[in-house]
Scaffold this motif. Structure first.
Motif, PDB file in Angstrom:
ATOM      1  N   UNK A 261      -1.755  -4.499 -10.952  1.00  0.00           N
ATOM      2  CA  UNK A 261      -1.385  -3.290 -10.232  1.00  0.00           C
ATOM      3  C   UNK A 261      -0.104  -2.765 -10.882  1.00  0.00           C
ATOM      4  N   UNK A 262      -0.206  -1.582 -11.459  1.00  0.00           N
ATOM      5  CA  UNK A 262       0.929  -0.964 -12.126  1.00  0.00           C
ATOM      6  C   UNK A 262       1.363   0.248 -11.302  1.00  0.00           C
ATOM      7  N   UNK A 263       2.627   0.308 -10.921  1.00  0.00           N
ATOM      8  CA  UNK A 263       3.152   1.468 -10.225  1.00  0.00           C
ATOM      9  C   UNK A 263       3.710   2.425 -11.273  1.00  0.00           C
ATOM     10  N   UNK A 264       3.042   3.575 -11.401  1.00  0.00           N
ATOM     11  CA  UNK A 264       3.440   4.585 -12.373  1.00  0.00           C
ATOM     12  C   UNK A 264       4.226   5.678 -11.653  1.00  0.00           C
ATOM     13  N   UNK A 265       5.345   6.096 -12.238  1.00  0.00           N
ATOM     14  CA  UNK A 265       6.167   7.146 -11.653  1.00  0.00           C
ATOM     15  C   UNK A 265       6.278   8.307 -12.638  1.00  0.00           C
TER      16      UNK A 265
ATOM     17  N   UNK B 138       0.828  -1.192   0.000  1.00  0.00           N
ATOM     18  CA  UNK B 138       0.000   0.000   0.000  1.00  0.00           C
ATOM     19  C   UNK B 138       0.867   1.250   0.000  1.00  0.00           C
ATOM     20  N   UNK B 139       0.436   2.247  -0.753  1.00  0.00           N
ATOM     21  CA  UNK B 139       1.169   3.498  -0.830  1.00  0.00           C
ATOM     22  C   UNK B 139       0.763   4.362   0.357  1.00  0.00           C
ATOM     23  N   UNK B 140       1.743   4.816   1.116  1.00  0.00           N
ATOM     24  CA  UNK B 140       1.451   5.584   2.318  1.00  0.00           C
ATOM     25  C   UNK B 140       0.693   6.857   1.988  1.00  0.00           C
ATOM     26  N   UNK B 141      -0.392   7.080   2.726  1.00  0.00           N
ATOM     27  CA  UNK B 141      -1.148   8.304   2.559  1.00  0.00           C
ATOM     28  C   UNK B 141      -2.033   8.336   1.347  1.00  0.00           C
ATOM     29  N   UNK B 142      -2.157   7.227   0.638  1.00  0.00           N
ATOM     30  CA  UNK B 142      -2.937   7.230  -0.595  1.00  0.00           C
ATOM     31  C   UNK B 142      -4.386   6.913  -0.310  1.00  0.00           C
ATOM     32  N   UNK B 143      -5.264   7.526  -1.103  1.00  0.00           N
ATOM     33  CA  UNK B 143      -6.678   7.202  -1.041  1.00  0.00           C
ATOM     34  C   UNK B 143      -6.965   6.086  -2.022  1.00  0.00           C
TER      35      UNK B 143
ATOM     36  N   UNK C  98      -3.435  11.443 -15.275  1.00  0.00           N
ATOM     37  CA  UNK C  98      -2.308  11.342 -16.204  1.00  0.00           C
ATOM     38  C   UNK C  98      -1.626   9.981 -16.085  1.00  0.00           C
ATOM     39  N   UNK C  99      -1.457   9.497 -14.854  1.00  0.00           N
ATOM     40  CA  UNK C  99      -0.836   8.192 -14.643  1.00  0.00           C
ATOM     41  C   UNK C  99      -1.695   7.081 -15.228  1.00  0.00           C
ATOM     42  N   UNK C 100      -3.014   7.182 -15.076  1.00  0.00           N
ATOM     43  CA  UNK C 100      -3.921   6.187 -15.619  1.00  0.00           C
ATOM     44  C   UNK C 100      -3.847   6.160 -17.153  1.00  0.00           C
ATOM     45  N   UNK C 101      -3.824   7.341 -17.764  1.00  0.00           N
ATOM     46  CA  UNK C 101      -3.722   7.403 -19.226  1.00  0.00           C
ATOM     47  C   UNK C 101      -2.433   6.748 -19.718  1.00  0.00           C
TER      48      UNK C 101
ATOM     49  N   UNK D 149     -12.786  -1.731 -14.388  1.00  0.00           N
ATOM     50  CA  UNK D 149     -12.768  -1.660 -12.921  1.00  0.00           C
ATOM     51  C   UNK D 149     -11.456  -1.066 -12.403  1.00  0.00           C
ATOM     52  N   UNK D 150     -11.110   0.095 -12.896  1.00  0.00           N
ATOM     53  CA  UNK D 150      -9.849   0.727 -12.533  1.00  0.00           C
ATOM     54  C   UNK D 150      -9.965   1.476 -11.205  1.00  0.00           C
ATOM     55  N   UNK D 151      -8.915   1.456 -10.414  1.00  0.00           N
ATOM     56  CA  UNK D 151      -8.784   2.307  -9.226  1.00  0.00           C
ATOM     57  C   UNK D 151      -7.401   2.956  -9.278  1.00  0.00           C
ATOM     58  N   UNK D 152      -7.298   4.117  -8.667  1.00  0.00           N
ATOM     59  CA  UNK D 152      -6.010   4.803  -8.587  1.00  0.00           C
ATOM     60  C   UNK D 152      -5.786   5.309  -7.169  1.00  0.00           C
ATOM     61  N   UNK D 153      -4.542   5.386  -6.752  1.00  0.00           N
ATOM     62  CA  UNK D 153      -4.200   5.965  -5.459  1.00  0.00           C
ATOM     63  C   UNK D 153      -2.783   6.522  -5.530  1.00  0.00           C
ATOM     64  N   UNK D 154      -2.574   7.635  -4.874  1.00  0.00           N
ATOM     65  CA  UNK D 154      -1.322   8.380  -4.993  1.00  0.00           C
ATOM     66  C   UNK D 154      -0.458   8.260  -3.746  1.00  0.00           C
ATOM     67  N   UNK D 155       0.856   8.328  -3.953  1.00  0.00           N
ATOM     68  CA  UNK D 155       1.779   8.470  -2.837  1.00  0.00           C
ATOM     69  C   UNK D 155       1.732   9.911  -2.346  1.00  0.00           C
ATOM     70  N   UNK D 156       2.131  10.124  -1.098  1.00  0.00           N
ATOM     71  CA  UNK D 156       2.066  11.453  -0.515  1.00  0.00           C
ATOM     72  C   UNK D 156       2.928  12.469  -1.258  1.00  0.00           C
ATOM     73  N   UNK D 157       4.050  12.016  -1.800  1.00  0.00           N
ATOM     74  CA  UNK D 157       4.950  12.952  -2.467  1.00  0.00           C
ATOM     75  C   UNK D 157       4.495  13.323  -3.879  1.00  0.00           C
ATOM     76  N   UNK D 158       3.438  12.683  -4.372  1.00  0.00           N
ATOM     77  CA  UNK D 158       2.885  13.038  -5.665  1.00  0.00           C
ATOM     78  C   UNK D 158       3.653  12.542  -6.862  1.00  0.00           C
ATOM     79  N   UNK D 159       4.673  11.724  -6.654  1.00  0.00           N
ATOM     80  CA  UNK D 159       5.479  11.250  -7.778  1.00  0.00           C
ATOM     81  C   UNK D 159       5.225   9.788  -8.122  1.00  0.00           C
ATOM     82  N   UNK D 160       4.300   9.137  -7.423  1.00  0.00           N
ATOM     83  CA  UNK D 160       3.999   7.733  -7.671  1.00  0.00           C
ATOM     84  C   UNK D 160       2.501   7.503  -7.548  1.00  0.00           C
ATOM     85  N   UNK D 161       1.948   6.780  -8.503  1.00  0.00           N
ATOM     86  CA  UNK D 161       0.522   6.449  -8.511  1.00  0.00           C
ATOM     87  C   UNK D 161       0.362   4.972  -8.830  1.00  0.00           C
ATOM     88  N   UNK D 162      -0.432   4.286  -8.020  1.00  0.00           N
ATOM     89  CA  UNK D 162      -0.787   2.899  -8.325  1.00  0.00           C
ATOM     90  C   UNK D 162      -2.059   2.886  -9.160  1.00  0.00           C
TER      91      UNK D 162
END
Length: 223
Positions: A195-199, A35-40, A88-91, A148-161
């Motif tokens: 689950x793709x980790x996008x940076x 899990x990405x810390x602080x992500x919704x 943007x990460x999802x695209x 059935x896509x979901x997205x969640x961000x890291x606190x620093x804004x540079x990583x999205x699952x």
């Protein structure tokens, strides 16, 4: 082959939908421990859409071609999230998959699109999958649906699952030499959960790259 290592004879009789093993990206045990810390996290119900396989993204890098042949159709039934970075990460997660299948079509793992939309483990994953298709003598045909896509961000804004289901029940391998389509009977093996980790690319506010790939095969929750 489709989702597991098969004897050669069996492999030649099955579909070549190989996007299933996390090469360089970890293992399937990623549901709770990564899990990405602080992500919704929240599910978004996809609306039915049929975006063309090679649909250009507004922020696509100059000179990078994502076009695919007409019989290779990647559909992304995805709702765009409100968060700008997550959208943007999802695209670009979709563009990552387009790049892989462009490599399959062009018979090379060195295509510019693969380099543009992947890095580190994601790049290794893409190159490994493309090479498997090439070594098998296959290309792909049919429709591969992502939903059935979901997205969640890291606190620093540079990583999205970016997590989603994929249905390959209408997506098949096709022999290059004979044009024979290697059809399969529908089964649980047609469903995968990614689950793709996008940076974020360091020098671009628009481009995101796949850095890790986790896959749950035979995903009953995607049926």
């Amino acid at each position: 082959m489709k989702r597991r290592s098969l004897p050669v004879a069996a492999a030649l009789a099955a579909s070549a939908a190989l996007l299933l093993t996390a090469c360089g990206g970890g293992d399937d045990k990623s549901s709770d421990n990564d899990k990405i810390a602080g992500a919704d996290q929240g599910s978004k119900t996809p609306e039915q859409s049929t975006e063309p396989s090679g649909a250009p993204a507004a922020d696509k890098p100059d000179g990078v071609d994502l076009s695919l042949p007409k019989d290779m159709n990647l559909v992304f039934d995805w709702d765009e999230p409100n968060d700008k970075n997550e959208a943007a990460a999802m695209d670009d997660a979709a563009n990552f998959f387009r790049a892989i299948y462009r490599g399959v079509d062009k018979r090379t793992s060195e295509d510019a699109a693969v380099a543009a939309y992947s890095t580190e483990g994601g790049l290794k994953y893409a190159q490994t999958q493309i090479k498997a298709w090439i070594d098998g003598g296959w290309t792909a045909t049919g429709t591969l649906r992502h939903y059935d896509v979901t997205t969640r961000s890291a606190e620093n804004g540079t990583s999205v699952e970016v997590a989603f289901c994929a249905d390959s029940s209408k997506f098949y391998g096709k022999e290059i030499k004979t044009n024979k389509v290697l059809t399969t009977e529908p089964s649980i093996e047609d469903f995968d959960y990614y689950k793709i980790i996008m940076v974020k690319y360091p020098t671009s506010e628009a481009l995101w790259q796949a850095s890790k790939v986790f896959v749950e095969t035979k995903a009953a929750k995607c049926q």
